[in-house]
Design a protein around this motif. Structure first.
Motif, mmCIF file in Angstrom:
data_model
loop_
_atom_site.group_PDB
_atom_site.id
_atom_site.type_symbol
_atom_site.label_atom_id
_atom_site.label_comp_id
_atom_site.label_asym_id
_atom_site.label_seq_id
_atom_site.Cartn_x
_atom_site.Cartn_y
_atom_site.Cartn_z
ATOM 1 N N TYR A 221 -4.858 2.562 -5.532
ATOM 2 C CA TYR A 221 -4.793 3.453 -6.687
ATOM 3 C C TYR A 221 -5.842 4.543 -6.572
ATOM 4 O O TYR A 221 -6.789 4.447 -5.788
ATOM 5 C CB TYR A 221 -4.940 2.682 -7.999
ATOM 6 N N SER A 235 -7.539 3.598 -13.605
ATOM 7 C CA SER A 235 -6.583 4.148 -12.651
ATOM 8 C C SER A 235 -5.901 5.373 -13.246
ATOM 9 O O SER A 235 -5.534 5.384 -14.425
ATOM 10 C CB SER A 235 -5.527 3.099 -12.291
ATOM 11 N N ASP A 238 -1.291 4.542 -9.521
ATOM 12 C CA ASP A 238 -1.112 3.441 -8.582
ATOM 13 C C ASP A 238 -0.080 3.852 -7.535
ATOM 14 O O ASP A 238 0.922 4.500 -7.858
ATOM 15 C CB ASP A 238 -0.638 2.176 -9.308
#
Length: 289
Positions: A221, A235, A238
């Motif tokens: 990610y 994140s 991803d």
């Protein structure tokens, strides 16, 4: 994928499909008025923070979401004030059992998807209205884990307004060295991009709306964060081995100093990938440039 689109003189835009045949769904989330217009909402950028992670029990019990299960998400734990009108979050579905989707909403579930997922991890930038600093995320069809990270929020009292660039600008591409990094990014490698002073972006910006693309050679990610700060446990996108994965993000920027413009850093976590970044517009408050 969430997209911000500059409108033509007829208040519309064109959608073009390339190569293969496909169905297309477009859901309207809101609009940005001219910078000098009155009313509307101002934007506040926040440090990334995890609001929900069903894998570890953050924000909800440690368990996958089953079909039609919903979870209340408290955005105030990520620094959003209770009187904020809407939150900007990055939502990720992962470890799913089949195809389905997640929907984020304030009170009544709409017939739209915030994140569609199938057999790979999927992320999407989502703008969701709030009620007393909270919203609901509901899972449909399959069983999946869900992660939600705060990006920022909109409120009546905030002053930063969005300005769209005349055309998107490529600001980083690790395949060519544009942006300062040349070559495939390996685990924990980083690069930092100047935001203010380039492509018509002023120096007093607080956020940059960017498109992210990972050309992945492993599972991992990508996170973006203000330059000069610690990388967050959050994140923005991803990615999965062998796939080209897009997402949108709003980069929170470091403040301008005597020696550096506003900047943000990109870190590749785990796996390997080439990273592309495109600027679509910026957030700026009234004041000297």
């Amino acid at each position: 994928m969430t997209a911000v689109v500059k409108l033509n003189s007829k208040h519309g835009f064109l959608l073009r499909n390339q190569a293969a045949k496909t169905h297309a769904l477009i859901s309207l989330l809101g609009y940005f008025a001219a910078p000098a217009a009155t009313g509307g909402l101002g934007y506040v950028a926040l440090p990334s923070a995890r609001l929900l992670d069903t894998r570890t029990g953050v924000g909800a019990p440690k368990a996958k979401l089953t079909p039609n299960q919903w979870v209340a998400v408290d955005a105030t734990t990520g620094g959003v004030p209770a009187d904020a009108t809407a939150a900007v979050v990055n939502m990720t579905a992962l470890d799913q059992t089949a195809g389905g989707y997640l929907t984020a909403y304030p009170t009544a579930s709409p017939a739209i998807a915030s994140v569609d997922y199938h057999q790979f991890s999927r992320s999407n930038l989502v703008l969701v209205p709030l009620v007393a600093g909270r919203f609901v995320v509901q899972n449909r069809a399959a069983t999946t884990d869900a992660m939600i990270d705060i990006v920022g929020y909109f409120s009546l009292t905030a002053t930063a307004r969005f300005v769209a660039l005349p055309s998107p600008a490529r600001i980083a591409d690790s395949r060519t060295g544009n942006g300062g990094h040349y070559g495939t990014m390996t685990a924990n490698s980083t690069f930092t991009v100047d935001a203010g002073g380039l492509n018509g972006v002023p120096y007093n910006v607080s956020g940059l709306w960017v498109g992210l693309t990972a050309i992945a050679a492993g599972n991992g990610y990508v996170s973006i964060y203000p330059a000069g700060t610690a990388a967050p446990h959050a994140s923005n996108m991803d990615f999965t081995n062998g796939r080209v994965v897009p997402n949108a993000a709003i980069a929170t920027l470091s403040p301008r100093t005597a020696t550096a413009p506003p900047r943000f850093t990109t870190v590749n976590r785990f796996g390997s990938s080439n990273i592309l970044e495109d600027a679509y517009g910026y957030f700026v408050s009234p004041g000297p440039n």
